[in-house]
Scaffold this active site. Structure first.
Site, PDB file in Angstrom:
ATOM      1  N   ASP A  15       1.105  -2.863   1.427  1.00 42.44           N
ATOM      2  CA  ASP A  15      -0.082  -3.611   1.802  1.00 42.44           C
ATOM      3  C   ASP A  15      -1.762  -4.115   0.651  1.00 42.44           C
ATOM      4  O   ASP A  15      -1.656  -3.071  -0.268  1.00 42.44           O
ATOM      5  CB  ASP A  15      -0.774  -3.113   3.186  1.00 42.44           C
ATOM      6  CG  ASP A  15      -1.382  -4.596   3.421  1.00 42.44           C
ATOM      7  OD1 ASP A  15      -1.132  -5.557   3.740  1.00 42.44           O
ATOM      8  OD2 ASP A  15      -2.440  -4.069   4.267  1.00 42.44           O
ATOM      9  N   ASP A  17      -4.979  -5.409   1.678  1.00 49.52           N
ATOM     10  CA  ASP A  17      -6.788  -5.165   2.195  1.00 49.52           C
ATOM     11  C   ASP A  17      -6.794  -4.471   2.996  1.00 49.52           C
ATOM     12  O   ASP A  17      -5.785  -4.106   3.981  1.00 49.52           O
ATOM     13  CB  ASP A  17      -6.749  -6.817   2.836  1.00 49.52           C
ATOM     14  CG  ASP A  17      -6.938  -8.240   2.409  1.00 49.52           C
ATOM     15  OD1 ASP A  17      -8.354  -8.241   1.493  1.00 49.52           O
ATOM     16  OD2 ASP A  17      -6.004  -8.878   2.748  1.00 49.52           O
ATOM     17  N   ASP A 214      -2.116  -0.213   6.238  1.00 48.23           N
ATOM     18  CA  ASP A 214      -3.926   0.719   7.019  1.00 48.23           C
ATOM     19  C   ASP A 214      -3.844   0.103   8.703  1.00 48.23           C
ATOM     20  O   ASP A 214      -4.501   0.338   9.318  1.00 48.23           O
ATOM     21  CB  ASP A 214      -4.602  -0.083   6.319  1.00 48.23           C
ATOM     22  CG  ASP A 214      -5.549  -1.656   6.459  1.00 48.23           C
ATOM     23  OD1 ASP A 214      -4.115  -2.149   6.040  1.00 48.23           O
ATOM     24  OD2 ASP A 214      -6.099  -1.896   6.793  1.00 48.23           O
TER      25      ASP A 214
END
Length: 335
Positions: A15, A17, A214
């Site tokens: 991922d 961001d 995250d």
């Protein structure tokens, strides 16, 4: 020497961001970690729900931060949404785009005509994150959807990580339309749907990919749905309290403070752990209370506490028996 976590996989899907950067600022250690993987010849891919940039733009952003990447390694929810619409709609169909110019460009390149007004009679509405999206855009989308247009959301992330903390994401804007219309989108393309991860793996023929994210509700749940192992890093949205409380469909295979965890021995990141050096968790059978004793890293204490919580124990009843245990619980926000 113990095998590093990353050595067991033939592709690492990141991922962006909250893992590599926050908006446009690199996360500490991320550039160095990805650089080490490149030097070791590890195959990499990037899968992002953020629909405000095209694959080539994401690759350019990464390169500008010092992360070598090309557009073929990047899978975005904008590109995936346009591809889905192209499969569903006749060539040249009008699609009302709510989002950034990147999403409009993807729709156009997929053979459809992007429009911005309900009076253009679009047959579909595609909604993605864009920093300039406002009330007028949502109003046009609401009118078009009430008129019969299909409603496709690139993703439903409630927040977007930033250096100032979580900011409203596309999911918050989707929620505004959901409230106004009293209905759900016809289709959500991005994570936690497994399509982005499956596409990234299929492009290189990977059979054992590892997802690094995250967010439990998108990255990790998406990995679970895709049947892939996952590593949660605590540099973005989801924190220790979220992990402890995670339902089975949002539980990662591994957890680490940051991307350096990719180079640790797999056993040092597995959650819950088989065992943890330095920490002891002693449970009182009668009351269900538990005591954390010993000393070690906070992340190892977290792994141990996940084992307790995921087996039905109550982490709120855990008390520290040593100063190190007290400090670990405070550091994790679980005191």
């Amino acid at each position: 020497m113990s095998e590093r976590l990353v050595d067991a996989y033939d592709l690492v899907i990141f991922d962006l961001d909250g893992v590599i950067y926050l908006i446009d600022r690199p996360i500490a250690g991320a550039v160095e970690a990805v650089g080490e993987l490149h030097r070791a010849g590890v195959r990499l891919a990037y899968a992002t729900n953020n629909a405000s940039r095209r694959s080539a733009e994401v690759a350019d952003l990464l390169a500008g931060l010092g992360v070598p990447a090309d557009a073929g390694e990047v899978v975005t929810s904008a590109g995936a949404s346009a591809a889905v619409l192209a499969q569903r709609l006749p060539l040249g169909s009008k699609v009302l785009v709510v989002g950034a110019e990147a999403l409009r460009a993807e729709v156009r390149d997929a053979g459809m005509e992007p429009v911005s007004r309900a009076e253009d009679r679009p047959v579909a509405v595609v909604q993605g994150y864009g920093p300039q999206v406002g009330w007028a855009d949502l109003a046009e989308a609401a009118v078009a959807i009430r008129g019969g247009a299909q409603w496709v959301a690139t993703n439903t992330d409630r927040t977007l990580p930033s250096p100032r903390g979580p900011l409203p994401g596309n999911g918050s804007l989707v929620a505004a339309l959901r409230t106004a219309l009293g209905r759900e989108p016809d289709l959500v393309v991005g994570k936690p749907e497994p399509g982005l991860f499956a596409t990234a793996a299929r492009r290189v023929g990977a059979v054992r990919p590892l997802v690094v994210g995250d967010r439990l509700d998108t990255d990790i749940e998406g990995a679970v749905r895709a049947g892939m192992d996952s590593l949660l890093v605590l540099t973005g949205v989801s924190g220790p309290a979220d992990l402890v409380a995670a339902p089975p469909e949002r539980r990662p295979t591994f957890v680490a403070p940051d991307l350096a965890g990719l180079f640790d021995a797999a056993g040092a990141a597995t959650v819950p752990p088989g065992e943890v050096d330095g920490w002891r968790l002693e449970t009182e059978q009668r009351e269900g209370d538990a005591h954390l004793a010993g000393q070690g890293s906070a992340i190892d204490a977290l792994r141990l506490l996940c084992g307790l919580a995921w087996s039905g124990g109550d982490v709120t009843k855990v008390t520290p028996d040593t100063p190190a245990a007290r400090d670990a619980l405070h550091a994790l926000g679980l005191a």
